[in-house]
Design a protein around this motif. Structure first.
Motif, PDB file in Angstrom:
ATOM      1  N   VAL A 557       0.827  -1.204   0.000  1.00 58.46           N
ATOM      2  CA  VAL A 557       0.000   0.000   0.000  1.00 58.46           C
ATOM      3  C   VAL A 557       0.860   1.252   0.000  1.00 58.46           C
ATOM      4  CG1 VAL A 557      -0.177  -0.017   2.517  1.00 58.46           C
ATOM      5  CG2 VAL A 557      -1.911   1.172   1.192  1.00 58.46           C
ATOM      6  N   THR A 558       0.354   2.310  -0.622  1.00 59.57           N
ATOM      7  CA  THR A 558       1.026   3.603  -0.572  1.00 59.57           C
ATOM      8  C   THR A 558       0.015   4.665  -0.155  1.00 59.57           C
ATOM      9  OG1 THR A 558       2.357   5.222  -1.807  1.00 59.57           O
ATOM     10  CG2 THR A 558       0.586   4.134  -3.012  1.00 59.57           C
ATOM     11  N   VAL A 559       0.502   5.681   0.571  1.00 58.82           N
ATOM     12  CA  VAL A 559      -0.365   6.755   1.060  1.00 58.82           C
ATOM     13  C   VAL A 559      -0.425   7.853   0.003  1.00 58.82           C
ATOM     14  CG1 VAL A 559      -0.743   8.458   2.876  1.00 58.82           C
ATOM     15  CG2 VAL A 559       0.236   6.220   3.438  1.00 58.82           C
ATOM     16  N   ASP A 560      -1.633   8.102  -0.523  1.00 60.87           N
ATOM     17  CA  ASP A 560      -1.810   9.132  -1.553  1.00 60.87           C
ATOM     18  C   ASP A 560      -2.053  10.510  -0.955  1.00 60.87           C
ATOM     19  OD1 ASP A 560      -1.622   7.190  -3.551  1.00 60.87           O
ATOM     20  OD2 ASP A 560      -3.767   6.755  -3.464  1.00 60.87           O
ATOM     21  N   LYS A 561      -2.726  10.532   0.202  1.00 55.39           N
ATOM     22  CA  LYS A 561      -3.089  11.829   0.782  1.00 55.39           C
ATOM     23  C   LYS A 561      -3.309  11.676   2.274  1.00 55.39           C
ATOM     24  CE  LYS A 561      -6.635  15.457   0.590  1.00 55.39           C
ATOM     25  NZ  LYS A 561      -7.907  15.875  -0.030  1.00 55.39           N
ATOM     26  N   VAL A 562      -2.832  12.660   3.030  1.00 57.94           N
ATOM     27  CA  VAL A 562      -3.102  12.741   4.461  1.00 57.94           C
ATOM     28  C   VAL A 562      -4.180  13.800   4.655  1.00 57.94           C
ATOM     29  CG1 VAL A 562      -2.189  13.310   6.732  1.00 57.94           C
ATOM     30  CG2 VAL A 562      -0.780  12.028   5.104  1.00 57.94           C
ATOM     31  N   GLN A 563      -5.333  13.375   5.117  1.00 53.72           N
ATOM     32  CA  GLN A 563      -6.460  14.299   5.268  1.00 53.72           C
ATOM     33  C   GLN A 563      -6.646  14.667   6.730  1.00 53.72           C
ATOM     34  OE1 GLN A 563     -10.268  13.819   3.010  1.00 53.72           O
ATOM     35  NE2 GLN A 563     -11.137  13.374   5.026  1.00 53.72           N
ATOM     36  N   GLU A 564      -6.636  15.962   7.010  1.00 50.09           N
ATOM     37  CA  GLU A 564      -6.808  16.442   8.369  1.00 50.09           C
ATOM     38  C   GLU A 564      -8.291  16.706   8.645  1.00 50.09           C
ATOM     39  OE1 GLU A 564      -4.349  16.337  10.318  1.00 50.09           O
ATOM     40  OE2 GLU A 564      -2.726  16.163   8.852  1.00 50.09           O
TER      41      GLU A 564
END
Length: 715
Positions: A557-564
């Motif tokens: 898996v890869t992280v596409d976006k960190v959403q706050e």
């Protein structure tokens, strides 16, 4: 102990029936007992907590205790009814229940809702059908009058209060259930009473329903302008979001992509298993001790010595198998994850349906699986009843005296039932194929049954079939190859490298469209993905994971976006907002072309549309939800009852699906409703208001509460 269970099952039923909440259930039995500490509230105040509700901690010890209870219940349910939920799903249910209970209890306390000992005694000594002692049976009633015997009830309550162990706990749990049920019933009554249908509203809706409009109109659909000609900028989306912030709140989370590498058996693995099974075929055909052969060769399907009708034999090839002569081996064939050989051992005729009676001595609650009576005690009691019946005691009399289910008042009679009826397997095997008059004691998951076969009718073929099966396993080479490919991908250092590697090697990724939240336990079809989710929240944007072993596949898996947590940005909101803004721009362009005061004819000519009519069938009323052939266009409905539009054509109306220009031809009135119809409408509206008040109240309280969820630190 048995009487306690009877009281709990039957007596609490009337009061507890109102508890239609997921937050009740197992938690309400004892979530409040022994947990009130110096910090106040139900759960005390310990630093070692998994979260907080309105500042009040949810202790980890309590959460773990509730999880253990729920997991044990789920295990028992799975043994009876099938698949057990994943641990993450159970934890989520436990969390939701604890949070819901805390919020509801605080609200009830704020409203002054309680349940006094006087109310409990009033229930216990009343002749109301909700009284658990009255429902428990003749042991607490006067035989002459059928009314409650207060002396017997007092004696039993005294015994239960003094009891130790399970019986004492059961009494406490029973009274706690009744208390919680009563409080919820009072809260429901308040919600119900809050629904008010005032007379002015009745008159207004009555008048609105009587009037109907007939209109001529021209509709210019938004698709007359191509989407590609209308550009929507990020600034426009951001401006829209800021004006409608409540619609675009977002939780903290992650957007991810992943690639799966299957560990499932390859073609070579399947062929190897088939060869192993095929090599057993000749020996299987000549073997005289079939049961020993199947055990010796570790079949994945156990030997079953019973004769079963076709409908009860679980095999994809059963239609072909039953046509084979006795002694024939059919296969190998694929059935699920196995290669299978089937050997017909015999056939016989069974009754199409049988009749029996029974006396059930339960060891467990059939609904919850909770223990009721120790196995040895239940067996001893069943054996004593059986001995008495063999000695000449009347079965029906014994059933009425000792039976515990709905057949006791019918002498234990179950009537006629087929082999496919919803009976447990042990029961069917004890009944079918044995002569009428057979009596015996059998054991099922519900407890011990004293049974007697009282009749049979019809006939059907039954088959005794042995299955020799081997599961098709993945070889070490197959698993190793999948792991090797996953490891190569996991060696990429960034999201860009990840995508480049996929393109170079012809691999496809799954870009999961939903936000992954910190306490999630699954991602799409990845069922047991708790470890993956924990990694995602420890990682940064662009990080690439090591392979996770999930559901017979290695997952990278890869992280596409960190959403706050907060308000969505333009990129996130675009999919929901772009169409709205685009249509608004189209509406402006269409209205500019039509002009401020168009006629129906000029509007139709400008965009090559037709002048149409609607409402001739009295379908347009002020309370209409849709207009035939137009759909949901509330602005058009409103304009249809604007008296000004009877004397002139309306200004262009920006609708949901296009721009509309209308002319009101007439506004008529339907005949007045009959008094009966009017009364029925009032009842229906009042009911609707009450349903609205009752629906979603817990979610509403949750939205007002401050809930901190820290479970991810521990699980």
């Amino acid at each position: 102990m048995q009487i306690i269970q009877t009281i709990r099952d039957k007596g609490a039923a009337v009061v507890i029936a109102v508890i239609a909440l997921s937050l009740i259930g197992f938690l309400l039995m004892d979530a409040k007992s022994g947990t009130k500490g110096a910090g106040g509230g139900f759960f005390g105040s310990l630093s070692n907590s998994v979260g907080k509700v309105n500042g009040e901690p949810v202790e980890k010890a309590l959460f773990d205790e509730k999880f253990t209870q729920a997991d044990a219940n789920a295990e028992q349910q799975a043994q009876q009814y099938g698949r057990k939920p994943e641990a993450g799903q159970i934890r989520q249910q436990v969390w939701d229940n604890i949070v819901g209970l805390k919020i509801f209890s605080a609200e009830a306390e704020k409203l002054g809702l309680g349940f006094t000992s006087k109310e409990l005694n009033s229930l216990f000594f009343s002749n109301d059908q909700g009284n658990p002692f009255l429902q428990a049976g003749a042991g607490f009633t006067d035989p002459a009058t059928g009314r409650l015997d207060a002396g017997k009830v007092s004696q039993k309550i005294s015994e239960m209060k003094k009891a130790k162990g399970k019986e004492g706990d059961s009494y406490n749990q029973m009274t706690e259930q009744i208390k919680d049920g009563s409080i919820y019933a009072k809260y429901s009554a308040l919600l119900n009473a809050s629904a008010y249908y005032p007379s002015w509203m009745q008159e207004k809706e009555k008048a609105d329903n009587k009037k109907f409009a007939n209109i001529s109109y021209v509709g210019v659909p938004y698709n007359v302008i191509g989407d590609s000609t209308i550009k929507v900028s990020d600034d426009e989306i951001e401006s829209y979001v800021q004006k409608h912030k409540n619609q675009f709140k977002q939780e903290a989370g992650r957007m991810i992509s992943y690639v799966s590498f299957s560990q499932l058996p390859s073609t070579e693995d399947s062929a190897k298993t088939k060869e192993i099974v095929n090599n057993l075929k000749e020996t299987f055909a000549t073997e005289t001790n079939t049961k020993a052969f199947i055990a010796r060769n570790t079949s994945s399907i156990e030997f079953d010595s019973n004769y079963l009708p076709k409908s009860r034999i679980n095999s994809v090839a059963i239609d072909t198998i039953i046509k084979q002569p006795v002694g024939t081996v059919y296969g190998p064939y694929v059935d699920g994850v196995n290669y299978v050989l089937a050997k017909v051992l015999g056939t016989k005729t069974l009754p199409d349906s049988s009749r029996a009676r029974h006396i059930l001595i339960p060891t467990a609650d059939p609904q919850t699986g909770q223990p009721i009576m120790e196995d040895s005690i239940a067996k001893k009691k069943a054996d004593s009843i059986f001995t008495a019946i063999k000695g000449g005691a009347d079965f029906a009399v014994m059933a009425k005296q000792f039976g515990t289910d709905g057949t006791k008042d019918k002498g234990g009679d179950l009537g006629f039932f087929g082999f496919s009826a919803p009976m447990v397997e042990e029961f069917n095997q004890a009944i079918f194929g044995k002569p009428v008059g057979t009596k015996e004691v059998i054991r099922t998951r519900f407890g011990y049954h004293v049974i007697e076969i009282t009749g049979e009718k019809g006939s059907m073929p039954a088959y005794k079939i042995a299955f020799m099966a081997k599961e098709i396993f993945s070889s070490d080479a197959t698993i190793g190859n999948a792991n090797n490919n996953a490891t190569k991908l996991s060696g990429q250092k960034s999201g860009k490298d990840f995508d480049d590697y996929l393109a170079k090697n012809g691999l496809q990724k799954v870009s999961w469209p939903a936000i992954v939240k910190e306490n999630d336990y699954q991602v799409g079809q990845l069922q047991d993905a708790r470890g993956l989710v924990k990694w995602v929240f420890e990682a940064k944007k662009g990080d690439v994971s090591e392979p996770f072993n999930i559901n017979d596949q290695f997952v990278v898996v890869t992280v596409d976006k960190v959403q706050e947590e907060g308000t969505q940005d333009a990129k996130t909101a675009r999919s929901m907002v772009e169409g709205v803004i685009r249509n608004k721009k189209k509406a402006e362009a269409i209205i500019k072309t039509l002009g401020a005061n168009p006629t129906l004819e000029s509007a139709a000519t400008a965009y090559k549309q037709q002048v149409l009519t609607a409402g001739a069938d009295s379908s347009i009323t002020f309370n209409s939800q849709i207009i035939p052939n137009l759909g949901q266009e509330p602005k058009v409905i409103g304009a249809s009852f604007n008296a000004a539009n009877q004397t002139k054509v309306s200004a262009p109306i920006e609708g949901n699906t296009g721009v509309f220009v209308i002319k009101v031809n007439s506004i008529g009135e339907k005949p007045a409703d009959t008094p009966e119809a009017e009364a029925q409408r009032k009842i229906q509206q009042t009911t609707n208001l009450r349903n609205q008040a009752a629906a979603g109240w817990l979610e509403g309280l949750k939205n007002q509460a401050t809930i901190k969820d820290n479970r991810s630190k521990y699980y």
